[in-house]
Design an enzyme around this catalytic site. Structure first.
Site, PDB file in Angstrom:
ATOM      1  N   CYS A   1       4.838   6.952  23.117  1.00 40.25           N
ATOM      2  CA  CYS A   1       5.777   5.976  23.670  1.00 40.25           C
ATOM      3  C   CYS A   1       5.814   4.687  22.857  1.00 40.25           C
ATOM      4  CB  CYS A   1       5.408   5.656  25.112  1.00 40.25           C
ATOM      5  SG  CYS A   1       5.317   7.115  26.143  1.00 40.25           S
TER       6      CYS A   1
ATOM      7  N   GLY B   1       0.835  -1.198   0.000  1.00 39.98           N
ATOM      8  CA  GLY B   1       0.000   0.000   0.000  1.00 39.98           C
ATOM      9  C   GLY B   1       0.868   1.245   0.000  1.00 39.98           C
TER      10      GLY B   1
END
Lengths: 137, 395
Positions: free
Chosen positions: B325, B71
């Site tokens: 994070c 993609g």
């Protein structure tokens, strides 16, 4: 899963000394929620030793493991010994931290130092009652 | 321990029928489709059959389908290739702020090459205002690229409405349909777009294969030079097993689409309703109705996504998060920031993406294991402590 050492995973899954201390002798807070890591350390001091250390942490797995490790390393140490705990020594005890997380998650030593400084400044203020040079932060 | 895979936005599993179709091309059917002998004929026929299957999935003609490696490659090819081919008409490109990085960063590369870029903002649900696109189009605009749906928050965009605007202005319009093609009905004529990207690993096909559809007559510059594979538009010996797998996956998706959608929507709605009922201080991200059938995304207040993800994994549940994070760059998801989620809340992002193999029991298992995880992390969180103290103080 993030590449964490077994020691980090152990401290993350079973964090030591989580919580707050009622009427603490010192409190140290570092980081901020915008960055994603925030730690608050609470200490109780007796005869110049850290009789109790507790923490609360908002952050990633590494941040929680770091806090837990620092609390364990600091407990029962003299203030002078506890002040020698550094981010490097914490990371070493945890058998390493991922490079990109070393700085943001490794704030535990700093929070502990702040809590000790808070204690020292309060004590200083108390002793030098009435004098201006109390260590207000 | 129960294992529950709820990260189908990252990749869907390869289903057995697709795997079976691929197997001969990992074995005896090893020929190169460009070769002029029996081995070549077998391969060529297989590539063309797959091209037909993919074309049928999106209501296109087979000769308009170009197979790619992912993609991401399809999006790079579309944004850069279409812009480069139209640059004699102008050098202005318009994309939305919540595009996948393969579109966003391709557009930024165009900027480095001397093109100008306009970013279209989205509302709090992640919806692009077609009228904003209209106002962004200038005389020198040559390309608009807006995704059909966002994989992180599930929100659907009004592609056919935007297509009417680009058509009026004679601007080429590409849509990234990686999250939609093979999942919901996609028809290039109904959408009215000029180019469309899709990827195999989003609908139970293999990884490492995608396709770009380009409307006949629309010029595109090839990014890979070499032989005349894919009509000279994408050189390189074809990835036979993957292309055959993509074709089979497309055929199965077309056949089973309605049933699959109903199933996914049911699971999604159950989680979207039940999770906020079980856990306080949860924000649903993305559009409440116009969203991908399998997408349930949330931000959980006062705690951080990576720690939730790790604790969920320890209970056998696989999800993802747009938390800073959890990203290698340690940056919060640009999609969550674009819909106005503050950074501290974006840290608590959780994305559940359902697949056809999931069951109602999987949803119930999440509803059973997640609340204690959230509780445990909140008990540890100084933010939650501050919040509860402030609340008690306010009483």
């Amino acid at each position: 899963m993030p590449v964490y050492s077994e020691k980090v995973m152990d401290h993350f899954m079973h964090p030591r000394n989580v919580g707050e201390i009622e009427n603490p002798d010192g409190v140290g807070e570092v980081g901020n929620p915008v960055c994603g890591d925030m730690m608050t350390f609470y200490i109780k001091v007796k005869d110049n030793r850290l009789e109790d250390v507790k923490f609360k942490t908002f952050g990633c797995g590494a941040a929680i493991a770091v806090s837990s490790m620092v609390s364990e390393m600091a407990k029962d140490k003299t203030l002078e010994e506890a002040l020698k705990i550094t981010p490097r020594s914490v990371a070493d005890e945890l058998e390493g931290l991922p490079k990109n997380k070393f700085h943001c998650s490794n704030l535990g030593a700093q929070a502990l130092t702040k809590a000790i400084e808070d204690y020292l400044s309060k004590k200083g203020k108390h002793r030098k009652k009435g004098k201006k040079e109390g260590g207000e932060q | 321990m129960r294992k529950v895979y709820l990260d189908n936005a990252a990749t869907t599993p390869l289903i057995p029928e697709v795997c079976e179709a691929m197997m001969p091309f990992l074995g005896e059917a090893f020929g190169n489709p460009s070769s002029l002998h029996d081995w070549g004929d077998v391969a060529r026929e297989a590539v063309e059959a797959a091209r037909e299957q993919v074309a049928q999935l999106i209501g296109a003609s087979a000769e308009e389908i170009i197979f790619t490696g992912s993609g991401t490659e399809s999006n790079n090819f579309a944004v850069k290739g279409l812009a480069l081919a139209q640059q004699n008409k102008g050098k202005h490109v318009v994309v939305s702020a919540i595009e996948h990085f393969s579109v966003l960063n391709s557009a930024r590369t165009l900027e480095k090459w001397g093109f100008e870029l306009s970013l279209v903002p989205v509302d709090r649900y992640g919806v692009v205002d077609p009228d904003y696109v209209r106002r962004s189009i200038r005389k020198d605009t040559i390309l608009v690229s807006i995704m059909q749906a966002n994989g992180e928050i599930g929100t659907m965009e009004s592609i056919s409405e935007i297509a009417r605007i680009t058509k009026e202005s004679n601007v080429v319009f590409h849509t990234d349909a990686v999250a939609t093609a093979g999942t919901i009905p996609v028809n290039v004529s109904e959408l009215g777009v000029d180019a469309l990207s899709l990827a195999g690993n989003q609908f139970y096909g293999p990884k490492g294969v995608g396709a770009l559809w380009v409307r006949k007559g629309v010029r595109i510059m090839s990014l890979l030079d070499g032989g005349i594979q894919e009509g000279g538009r994408r050189a390189g010996t074809e990835n036979m097993p993957a292309i055959v797998g993509l074709g089979k996956a497309a055929e199965l998706a077309a056949t089973n689409m309605v049933a699959r959608m109903e199933h996914l929507t049911h699971l999604r709605d159950r989680l979207l309703t039940e999770l906020p009922a079980k856990i306080a201080h949860v924000v649903v991200t993305g559009h409440p109705q116009d969203r991908l059938p399998g997408n349930a995304s949330f931000c959980i207040e006062f705690i951080e996504g990576e720690s939730m993800l790790m604790l969920l994994n320890s209970q056998g549940v696989a999800v993802s998060s747009g938390s800073a994070c959890t990203s290698r760059a340690l940056k919060a998801s640009h999609v969550l920031i674009a819909i106005g989620i503050p950074h501290e809340l974006a840290h608590g992002s959780l994305l559940f993406s359902f697949g056809i193999e999931n069951t109602v029991e999987d949803v119930d298992y999440v509803l059973e294991v997640l609340p204690p995880i959230v509780d445990r992390l909140r008990q540890m969180s100084p933010l939650y402590a501050k919040f509860t103290k402030a609340r008690e103080g306010g009483k």
